[in-house]
Design an enzyme around this catalytic site. Structure first.
Site: not given
Ligand code: C5J
Length: 222
Positions: A163, A130, A25
């Site tokens: 995450c 995701k 990310d």
């Protein structure tokens, strides 16, 4: 085999032929000024500080032939994969799906959801979009890793306690050995990063190991 003798909590061995790098990310909405992270009241300069080390980590792993996988936390434009339990959390000035300074917040295809240029995917590197915090949830990641015979995962990216940690725990449950590169991951909350590193390597590496970029590079003799 490659060995990081000084990894924490103890020596970490891995076979580069069955190891992949996952960069979590590193998106404009989390890292760049004016993005979603900043609208939540966060100081994004903390995350920007790991960009040079993450770029070096990518170069190191590419040079040694490790497969590289990038993830992006984002949702379908119709938000059908965004549960209320995620959209309604917190008190941000903008919510996921709202129009923001870099397009709709965390929506696939928008500028803010894309990866920052300094660590952008190259050639045939896999990019996983995701909808959750963990990269295994509702994605093809597990199948992809199984097809490639991957057994060990090296982790980098943001944010450490959300995450990154969630994906490491998912990976550990699925039988992967996990190594987190300490100076290629960051949180908006320094205390959360410290606590997460401690949690990961507690109780004899209950989730995995940690090491610095320099320790990994030295193990590769770079
Ligand atoms: C967050 C992430 N912090 N990538 N996302 O919501 O860690």
């Amino acid at each position: 085999m490659v060995q990081i003798a000084t990894a924490r909590p103890f020596v970490f061995d891995f076979d580069p032929k069955t190891t992949a790098l996952i960069v979590i990310d590193m998106q404009r909405d989390f890292i760049e000024p004016g993005g979603f992270g900043e609208t939540l009241g966060n100081d994004v300069s903390l995350l920007q500080a790991i960009v040079p080390t993450t770029a070096k980590l990518l170069a190191l792993c590419r040079a040694h032939g490790l497969p590289v996988i990038h993830t992006r936390e984002c949702h379908k434009p119709d938000l059908s994969d965004l549960p209320d339990a995620k959209r309604d959390r917190g008190q941000p000035s903008l919510r996921i799906g709202d129009p923001g300074p870099m397009g709709r917040i965390l929506v696939a295809g928008e500028d803010g959801a894309d990866i920052i240029p300094q660590v952008y995917p190259i050639a045939d590197e896999l990019v996983i979009d995701k909808p959750g915090k963990g990269a295994f949830y509702a994605t093809s990641l597990a199948d992809h890793l199984a097809q490639r015979g991957i057994k060990t995962l090296i982790f980098a990216g943001v944010t450490t306690e959300v995450c990154v940690q969630t994906t490491m725990r998912e990976a550990n449950d699925r039988g992967f050995e996990c190594l987190l590169i300490e100076d290629a991951t960051e949180s908006y909350f320094p205390a959360f990063k410290t606590a997460t590193l401690d949690m990961i390597r507690a109780q004899g590496a209950i989730v995995g190991w940690t090491a610095t970029y320099a320790e990994l590079a030295a193990a590769f003799n770079d």
